[in-house]
Design an enzyme around this catalytic site. Structure first.
Site, PDB file in Angstrom:
ATOM      1  N   ARG A  52       0.966  -1.156  -0.094  1.00  0.00           N
ATOM      2  CA  ARG A  52       0.114  -0.245   0.150  1.00  0.00           C
ATOM      3  C   ARG A  52       0.812   1.257  -0.020  1.00  0.00           C
ATOM      4  O   ARG A  52       0.364   2.304  -0.566  1.00  0.00           O
ATOM      5  CB  ARG A  52      -0.943   0.032   1.113  1.00  0.00           C
ATOM      6  CG  ARG A  52      -1.953   1.074   1.150  1.00  0.00           C
ATOM      7  CD  ARG A  52      -3.163   0.831   2.184  1.00  0.00           C
ATOM      8  NE  ARG A  52      -2.749   1.093   3.649  1.00  0.00           N
ATOM      9  CZ  ARG A  52      -3.303   0.577   4.658  1.00  0.00           C
ATOM     10  NH1 ARG A  52      -4.602   0.618   4.591  1.00  0.00           N
ATOM     11  NH2 ARG A  52      -2.901   0.934   5.856  1.00  0.00           N
ATOM     12  N   ARG A 105       9.532  18.769  -8.638  1.00  0.00           N
ATOM     13  CA  ARG A 105      10.592  18.479  -9.136  1.00  0.00           C
ATOM     14  C   ARG A 105      11.854  19.015  -8.567  1.00  0.00           C
ATOM     15  O   ARG A 105      12.917  19.035  -8.819  1.00  0.00           O
ATOM     16  CB  ARG A 105      10.573  18.990 -10.661  1.00  0.00           C
ATOM     17  CG  ARG A 105       9.535  18.084 -11.612  1.00  0.00           C
ATOM     18  CD  ARG A 105       9.429  18.711 -12.835  1.00  0.00           C
ATOM     19  NE  ARG A 105       9.068  20.071 -12.726  1.00  0.00           N
ATOM     20  CZ  ARG A 105       8.273  20.734 -13.714  1.00  0.00           C
ATOM     21  NH1 ARG A 105       8.438  20.420 -14.815  1.00  0.00           N
ATOM     22  NH2 ARG A 105       8.083  21.976 -13.647  1.00  0.00           N
ATOM     23  N   LYS A 152      -2.576   7.024   1.464  1.00  0.00           N
ATOM     24  CA  LYS A 152      -2.288   7.215   2.660  1.00  0.00           C
ATOM     25  C   LYS A 152      -1.223   8.277   2.838  1.00  0.00           C
ATOM     26  O   LYS A 152       0.054   8.007   2.955  1.00  0.00           O
ATOM     27  CB  LYS A 152      -1.975   6.016   3.524  1.00  0.00           C
ATOM     28  CG  LYS A 152      -2.697   5.861   4.658  1.00  0.00           C
ATOM     29  CD  LYS A 152      -2.632   4.528   5.274  1.00  0.00           C
ATOM     30  CE  LYS A 152      -2.189   4.738   6.805  1.00  0.00           C
ATOM     31  NZ  LYS A 152      -3.342   5.154   7.608  1.00  0.00           N
ATOM     32  N   GLU A 185     -16.300   6.544   6.636  1.00  0.00           N
ATOM     33  CA  GLU A 185     -15.419   5.822   7.271  1.00  0.00           C
ATOM     34  C   GLU A 185     -15.203   6.764   8.547  1.00  0.00           C
ATOM     35  O   GLU A 185     -15.822   7.801   8.473  1.00  0.00           O
ATOM     36  CB  GLU A 185     -13.911   5.472   6.921  1.00  0.00           C
ATOM     37  CG  GLU A 185     -13.252   6.370   6.215  1.00  0.00           C
ATOM     38  CD  GLU A 185     -11.963   6.215   5.537  1.00  0.00           C
ATOM     39  OE1 GLU A 185     -11.390   5.099   5.795  1.00  0.00           O
ATOM     40  OE2 GLU A 185     -11.452   6.968   5.048  1.00  0.00           O
TER      41      GLU A 185
HETATM   42  N1  PXG Z   1      -9.266   4.749   7.448  1.00  0.00           N
HETATM   43  C1  PXG Z   1      -8.288   5.766   7.669  1.00  0.00           C
HETATM   44  C2  PXG Z   1      -8.731   7.254   6.993  1.00  0.00           C
HETATM   45  C3  PXG Z   1      -7.028   5.417   8.194  1.00  0.00           C
HETATM   46  O1  PXG Z   1      -6.125   6.419   8.250  1.00  0.00           O
HETATM   47  C4  PXG Z   1      -7.862   3.192   8.236  1.00  0.00           C
HETATM   48  C5  PXG Z   1      -9.101   3.557   7.778  1.00  0.00           C
HETATM   49  C6  PXG Z   1      -7.635   1.655   8.833  1.00  0.00           C
HETATM   50  O2  PXG Z   1      -6.605   1.016   7.956  1.00  0.00           O
HETATM   51  P1  PXG Z   1      -5.738  -0.122   8.281  1.00  0.00           P
HETATM   52  O3  PXG Z   1      -5.082  -0.363   7.373  1.00  0.00           O
HETATM   53  O4  PXG Z   1      -4.930   0.544   9.353  1.00  0.00           O
HETATM   54  O5  PXG Z   1      -6.623  -1.016   9.067  1.00  0.00           O
HETATM   55  C7  PXG Z   1      -6.882   4.162   8.369  1.00  0.00           C
HETATM   56  C8  PXG Z   1      -5.444   3.756   9.232  1.00  0.00           C
HETATM   57  C9  PXG Z   1      -3.551   7.113  13.730  1.00  0.00           C
HETATM   58  C10 PXG Z   1      -3.289   5.976  12.824  1.00  0.00           C
HETATM   59  O6  PXG Z   1      -2.417   7.531  14.395  1.00  0.00           O
HETATM   60  C11 PXG Z   1      -4.362   6.001  11.931  1.00  0.00           C
HETATM   61  C12 PXG Z   1      -4.274   4.975  11.339  1.00  0.00           C
HETATM   62  C13 PXG Z   1      -3.250   3.882  11.155  1.00  0.00           C
HETATM   63  C14 PXG Z   1      -2.403   3.984  12.135  1.00  0.00           C
HETATM   64  C15 PXG Z   1      -2.630   5.052  13.180  1.00  0.00           C
HETATM   65  O7  PXG Z   1      -4.487   7.476  14.374  1.00  0.00           O
HETATM   66  N2  PXG Z   1      -5.150   4.787  10.104  1.00  0.00           N
END
Ligand code: PXG
Length: 290
Positions: A52, A105, A152, A185
């Site tokens: 990812r 760039r 991300k 979400e």
């Molecule tokens: N939605 C969003 C917008 C995220 O940023 C998830 C869903 C869950 O994805 P995963 O792959 O982790 O199951 C995320 C992930 C934090 C923190 O510091 C946030 C995430 C991951 C780790 C730490 O709040 N977000």
């Protein structure tokens, strides 16, 4: 305790882990990141996280400049250097050093690559047993053709604005809708609902979470639930039997109230609790052992 930080190929002391004020990650939020967890000496689904990260970088036209295998090895090396068997890993790839203009760039020396391994506590333990009381906030999730939610990226202002609205309302988390008014979400978590033997989660407008994928697989294989990715409104969540959130940091956490509406019995439900247990079992097995 001072952590050892991976910075561009070297492990350095926390106090020495510095990047330039001209880094476009700082100046423009230009870069990519991953949040990863290790459980009892296993980095959970490391391959999926690395894939990812490289997909985000590819869309942003950032050349990470090292192989995926080398990146995975660097994650493990950072955990070991800090003596962590269980922990949280933040992997950051910035655009790198440029000048005062947003043109990527200008960042001629390539990205800065940072790996931090530490402990994380997102919500107090009692919220896992009691469940969350959350609200829907006015800030809608980024339009896919503005900043695609699959990215991300280091630009998390969309989610931070939503988090501020949750904070102002005195609740720990926020539901974000997509531009069409469907539930997308939460600020750093995916959302699920259980009803009539079905597990449902939003189809669009959300990040495809790695915890989300794992929970969908467990639900189908182990609990024989009918799992659907579909368009869902707040009305459907209000009238669900159970609701919960998933994410690397949050893991799997029950939701018992949304916008003042009690969900199901108002207590964490049996499917949520079973999935939580099964997820913890899987997390110690499914990944890169070190
Ligand atoms: N939605 C969003 C917008 C995220 O940023 C998830 C869903 C869950 O994805 P995963 O792959 O982790 O199951 C995320 C992930 C934090 C923190 O510091 C946030 C995430 C991951 C780790 C730490 O709040 N977000």
């Amino acid at each position: 305790m001072s952590l050892k930080i991976y910075l561009n190929g070297k492990l350095v002391e926390q106090a020495d882990a510095k990047v330039s004020v001209f880094d476009h990650g700082l100046l423009y939020g230009d870069g990519a990141f991953e949040g990863i967890r290790a459980y009892a000496g296993v980095v959970f689904r490391l391959k999926q996280h690395i894939d990812r990260l490289y997909e985000t970088a590819h869309s942003l036209l950032i050349d990470i400049g090292m192989s995926k295998d080398a990146m995975s090895a660097a994650v493990v090396k950072t955990l070991k250097a800090n003596g962590l068997r269980d922990g949280y890993i933040r992997l950051v790839v910035t655009r790198g050093d440029g000048d005062l203009g947003l043109d990527p760039r200008k960042c001629k020396n390539g990205p800065n690559i940072i790996i931090i391994a530490d402990k994380i506590v997102l919500y107090p333990q009692e919220l896992y047993t009691r469940g969350l009381d959350i609200i829907t906030v006015p800030t809608v999730r980024n339009h896919p053709e503005a900043i695609n939610p699959q990215l991300k990226s280091l630009n998390y202002l969309n989610n931070i604005l939503a988090k501020i609205e949750a904070n102002n309302a005195g609740v720990p988390e926020a539901i974000m809708l997509d531009g069409s008014g469907y539930v997308a979400e939460c600020t750093g978590d995916n959302i699920f609902m259980v009803k009539d033997g079905q597990l449902k989660t939003p189809l669009q407008g959300r990040l495809r979470g790695i915890t989300r994928d794992a929970v969908m697989e467990i639900a189908a294989k182990k609990l024989k639930l009918d799992v659907q990715e579909t368009l869902l409104t707040r009305h459907e969540f209000f009238n669900a039997e159970e609701v919960f959130l998933t994410g690397t940091a949050a893991e799997l956490i029950p939701v018992v109230k949304i916008d003042g509406r009690r969900i199901g019995t108002g207590k964490p439900g049996p499917v949520t609790l079973k999935l939580l247990k099964l997820f913890h079992e899987l997390a110690r097995k499914d990944g890169v052992k070190f």
